[in-house]
Design an enzyme around this catalytic site. Structure first.
Site, PDB file in Angstrom:
ATOM      1  N   SER A  14      68.274 -67.678  13.247  1.00 34.69           N
ATOM      2  CA  SER A  14      68.903 -67.561  11.919  1.00 34.69           C
ATOM      3  C   SER A  14      69.334 -66.123  11.643  1.00 34.69           C
ATOM      4  CB  SER A  14      67.980 -68.090  10.822  1.00 34.69           C
ATOM      5  OG  SER A  14      66.870 -67.244  10.635  1.00 34.69           O
ATOM      6  N   ASN A 108      65.471 -53.678  15.923  1.00 32.55           N
ATOM      7  CA  ASN A 108      64.644 -54.889  15.849  1.00 32.55           C
ATOM      8  C   ASN A 108      64.354 -55.197  14.388  1.00 32.55           C
ATOM      9  OD1 ASN A 108      62.883 -57.027  16.750  1.00 32.55           O
ATOM     10  ND2 ASN A 108      61.140 -55.715  16.247  1.00 32.55           N
ATOM     11  N   HIS A 110      61.421 -56.915  12.045  1.00 30.64           N
ATOM     12  CA  HIS A 110      60.020 -57.313  12.115  1.00 30.64           C
ATOM     13  C   HIS A 110      59.595 -57.825  10.742  1.00 30.64           C
ATOM     14  CE1 HIS A 110      55.974 -57.443  13.670  1.00 30.64           C
ATOM     15  NE2 HIS A 110      55.550 -56.883  12.547  1.00 30.64           N
ATOM     16  N   SER A 137      61.146 -55.267   7.949  1.00 27.57           N
ATOM     17  CA  SER A 137      61.616 -53.933   8.327  1.00 27.57           C
ATOM     18  C   SER A 137      62.598 -54.056   9.479  1.00 27.57           C
ATOM     19  CB  SER A 137      60.449 -53.063   8.820  1.00 27.57           C
ATOM     20  OG  SER A 137      59.376 -53.063   7.901  1.00 27.57           O
ATOM     21  N   GLU A 144      56.490 -47.992  22.127  1.00 26.17           N
ATOM     22  CA  GLU A 144      55.315 -48.545  21.430  1.00 26.17           C
ATOM     23  C   GLU A 144      55.752 -49.736  20.571  1.00 26.17           C
ATOM     24  OE1 GLU A 144      51.158 -47.806  20.854  1.00 26.17           O
ATOM     25  OE2 GLU A 144      52.596 -46.691  22.059  1.00 26.17           O
ATOM     26  N   ASP A 146      56.668 -52.265  17.858  1.00 23.44           N
ATOM     27  CA  ASP A 146      56.904 -52.264  16.404  1.00 23.44           C
ATOM     28  C   ASP A 146      56.617 -50.907  15.764  1.00 23.44           C
ATOM     29  OD1 ASP A 146      57.513 -54.976  16.597  1.00 23.44           O
ATOM     30  OD2 ASP A 146      55.448 -55.585  16.233  1.00 23.44           O
TER      31      ASP A 146
HETATM   32  C1  GAR Z   1      62.064 -63.702  12.170  1.00 21.39           C
HETATM   33  O1  GAR Z   1      61.217 -63.870  11.066  1.00 21.39           O
HETATM   34  C2  GAR Z   1      61.838 -62.343  12.797  1.00 21.39           C
HETATM   35  O2  GAR Z   1      61.555 -61.329  11.866  1.00 21.39           O
HETATM   36  C3  GAR Z   1      60.640 -62.625  13.655  1.00 21.39           C
HETATM   37  O3  GAR Z   1      60.892 -63.886  14.211  1.00 21.39           O
HETATM   38  C4  GAR Z   1      61.676 -64.657  13.306  1.00 21.39           C
HETATM   39  C5  GAR Z   1      62.884 -65.191  14.038  1.00 21.39           C
HETATM   40  O4  GAR Z   1      63.610 -66.098  13.264  1.00 21.39           O
HETATM   41  N1  GAR Z   1      60.482 -61.611  14.649  1.00 21.39           N
HETATM   42  C6  GAR Z   1      59.312 -61.195  15.106  1.00 21.39           C
HETATM   43  O5  GAR Z   1      58.253 -61.655  14.741  1.00 21.39           O
HETATM   44  C7  GAR Z   1      59.397 -60.090  16.138  1.00 21.39           C
HETATM   45  N2  GAR Z   1      58.112 -59.566  16.413  1.00 21.39           N
HETATM   46  P1  GAR Z   1      65.121 -66.447  13.636  1.00 21.39           P
HETATM   47  O6  GAR Z   1      65.134 -66.878  15.118  1.00 21.39           O
HETATM   48  O7  GAR Z   1      65.446 -67.599  12.742  1.00 21.39           O
HETATM   49  O8  GAR Z   1      65.967 -65.246  13.407  1.00 21.39           O
END
Ligand code: GAR
Length: 193
Positions: A14, A108, A110, A137, A144, A146
């Site tokens: 998404s 990225n 997070h 964020s 490292e 995140d």
């Molecule tokens: C999102 O909430 C993103 O922030 C998270 O995965 C989801 C992906 O949703 N990412 C992490 O946790 C990275 N460590 P999406 O595929 O619908 O964009």
């Protein structure tokens, strides 16, 4: 000439969709590739439906050989020649070698207010910690996990009765506003510098 953005995903994509759909008109960038490590990621079909080139590099045959997996990812990126890499729900930890190659050009998103709640299960951990505020964020990726410099954040209030699922839904809506805004500003800076 527009800048080129490659978006790396693992799931529904998404965030990838909101990034891709934002790159129109006078936006300084255009999507050049959506790459998934997961052949079943729903985001791959969504990218194809938008006419964006896609690639799948399944991490599973590589087992613990992260560098082997990443060399295939790098080969796909070399073909697409992006200026900027956006991780958007990309759930593989990257080696320092790969990160070094893209440092300063790899973003990225997070789902927490970094530096709080690095890693997984951020919504449950925000609730367990009794946080009054939660959010998301966008940061530059450094070796490292995140940990890189934060480029933008969006906040929500934690409400009585919230669950990890209700928090995830409200944070995701913020992610969809934040990430395109940060990418646009980042690309504009890159283009003028
Ligand atoms: C999102 O909430 C993103 O922030 C998270 O995965 C989801 C992906 O949703 N990412 C992490 O946790 C990275 N460590 P999406 O595929 O619908 O964009």
């Amino acid at each position: 000439m527009s800048l080129k953005v490659a978006i790396l995903i693992s799931g529904g994509g998404s965030n990838m969709v909101t990034l891709a759909d934002s790159m129109t008109g006078d936006h300084p960038a255009r999507p050049c590739l959506v790459l998934s490590n997961n052949p079943d990621a729903g985001g791959v079909k969504k990218a194809q439906a938008r006419g964006i080139p896609t690639a799948v590099v399944d991490h599973r045959p590589f087992g613990t050989d992260r560098a082997g997996f990443e060399s295939q990812v790098q080969a796909a990126l070399d073909r697409a020649a992006p200026d900027i890499l956006c991780l958007a729900g990309f759930m593989r930890v990257l080696t320092p070698g790969f990160v070094d190659r893209w440092q300063g050009r790899m973003l990225n998103i997070h789902p927490s207010l970094l530096p709080r709640h690095k890693g997984l299960h951020t919504h449950a951990r925000a609730l367990e910690a009794g946080d009054a505020e939660h959010g998301c964020s966008v940061h530059l990726v450094t070796p490292e996990l995140d940990d890189g410099p934060v480029l933008g954040q969006a906040r929500i209030a934690v409400r009585a009765g919230d669950t990890p699922e209700t928090l995830a839904a409200r944070v995701l809506a913020e992610e969809h506003r934040l990430y395109p805004a940060v990418l646009r500003a980042f690309a504009e800076d890159m283009k003028t510098s």
